[in-house]
Design a protein around this motif. Structure first.
Motif, short mmCIF file in Angstrom:
data_model
loop_
_atom_site.label_atom_id
_atom_site.label_comp_id
_atom_site.label_asym_id
_atom_site.label_seq_id
_atom_site.Cartn_x
_atom_site.Cartn_y
_atom_site.Cartn_z
N GLN A 88 -13.66 -14.00 -26.46
CA GLN A 88 -12.35 -14.23 -27.06
C GLN A 88 -11.59 -15.33 -26.33
O GLN A 88 -10.99 -16.22 -26.96
N ASP A 89 -11.65 -15.33 -25.00
CA ASP A 89 -10.97 -16.36 -24.20
C ASP A 89 -11.56 -17.74 -24.46
O ASP A 89 -10.83 -18.73 -24.58
N ILE A 90 -12.90 -17.80 -24.54
CA ILE A 90 -13.56 -19.09 -24.79
C ILE A 90 -13.17 -19.63 -26.15
O ILE A 90 -12.88 -20.83 -26.31
N LEU A 91 -13.15 -18.75 -27.15
CA LEU A 91 -12.82 -19.20 -28.51
C LEU A 91 -11.37 -19.63 -28.63
O LEU A 91 -11.04 -20.53 -29.41
N LYS A 92 -10.49 -18.99 -27.86
CA LYS A 92 -9.09 -19.43 -27.87
C LYS A 92 -8.99 -20.85 -27.32
O LYS A 92 -8.22 -21.68 -27.82
N GLU A 93 -9.78 -21.14 -26.28
CA GLU A 93 -9.81 -22.52 -25.75
C GLU A 93 -10.34 -23.48 -26.80
O GLU A 93 -9.83 -24.59 -26.95
N ALA A 94 -11.39 -23.06 -27.51
CA ALA A 94 -11.93 -23.91 -28.58
C ALA A 94 -10.88 -24.16 -29.65
O ALA A 94 -10.71 -25.29 -30.13
N SER A 95 -10.16 -23.11 -30.02
CA SER A 95 -9.13 -23.23 -31.05
C SER A 95 -8.02 -24.19 -30.61
O SER A 95 -7.53 -25.00 -31.40
N HIS A 96 -7.65 -24.12 -29.33
CA HIS A 96 -6.61 -25.02 -28.81
C HIS A 96 -7.04 -26.48 -28.90
O HIS A 96 -6.20 -27.37 -29.03
#
Length: 278
Positions: A34-42
């Motif tokens: 979830q944390d990695i994907l939030k970075e990707a989304s940003h």
């Protein structure tokens, strides 16, 4: 008897380890995911609902080393090309053509929009799991795969599809009838392709064979549009790396590797039982 008892004991240990994996490690990995994907989304640099503020504009120069046949200066704002300035030097007479987006126009890059949507859907699924959630490598991985594939696999278009695209109406001055353009994303690059055409005369002896869909058409490709037959005489492709797209692809790859590693662990344990969580 001893062997049977040992097997029973081993199975009991394996079952406890499997329960721990499902209850503890799965959720720890999913939090990391979830944390990695939030970075990707940003990295897509688009504000979420209610965050306010305009998305910053980035300028990119698209060119090819060793030739100045085509040069493009593009302004990317999130998932939209809001400005495009293209110079084309005609091979036959070195005439310089210049055309740019009309001020009231911008072109949505559907690949970026789709990739962002798939990532956000994967984040939503992860954020809304409960304590009994079982990792099945299903929807989350599907969303991640689709997000990555939208950036790594440009759409295959026929030449009539490119000719009838709304992109042809974006420019001022109006594109001449013997010029086609196409923008797309390929991996971490923003790409511009310019096709120069010549009209095939009705009396030509060349066999007419319309080209199928392709990301990049080659010289000699033929097509029919508006009751007129054309052949591609020259193809010019220029591109430029978009750094945040590169970051997003790295995050997608790491996330999918995490999913695969977790799936492999579950598969090892699951092989001892008929239970199949995926």
């Amino acid at each position: 008897m001893a062997a049977a008892m040992a097997t029973q004991g081993e199975r009991a240990v394996l079952e406890e380890e499997f329960k721990w994996l499902l209850q503890e490690e799965v959720h720890a990995v999913l939090r990391q995911l979830q944390d990695i994907l939030k970075e990707a989304s940003h990295r897509f640099a688009l504000p979420t609902t209610g965050s306010g503020g305009a998305v910053k504009q980035e300028n990119f120069v698209l060119s090819t080393s060793g030739t100045d046949q085509v040069k493009g200066v593009m302004t990317l704002q999130g998932d939209a090309l809001c400005q495009a300035d293209v110079n084309l030097k005609m091979p036959r007479n070195n005439q310089l053509l210049h055309f740019a987006f009309r001020e009231d126009k911008q072109w949505k890059l559907q690949q970026i929009q789709d990739a962002r949507n798939h990532v956000n859907q994967a984040i939503y699924l992860l954020m809304n799991r409960d304590a009994n959630y079982q990792f099945k490598t299903g929807l989350e991985v599907l969303k991640l795969s689709r997000a990555r594939n939208r950036l790594t696999t440009p759409a295959t278009l026929t030449l009539p599809e490119i000719a009838s695209s709304g992109l042809t109406k974006m420019f001022t001055p109006v594109l001449p009838p013997d010029i086609l353009v196409n923008f797309y994303i390929n991996l971490n690059k923003l790409c511009l392709t310019v096709y120069q055409l010549h009209v095939m005369q009705p009396s030509t002896t060349k066999n007419f064979k319309p080209a199928g869909g392709s990301v990049l058409h080659n010289p000699g490709a033929m097509f029919e549009f508006g009751s007129q037959r054309y052949e591609v005489s020259h193809v010019h492709k220029v591109e430029c790396v978009v750094p945040w797209l590169n970051d997003a692809l790295v995050f997608f790859t790491v996330s999918l590797q995490l999913c695969q590693q977790l799936k492999d662990k579950i598969s090892v344990f699951s092989s001892y039982w008929n239970y199949r969580p995926y």
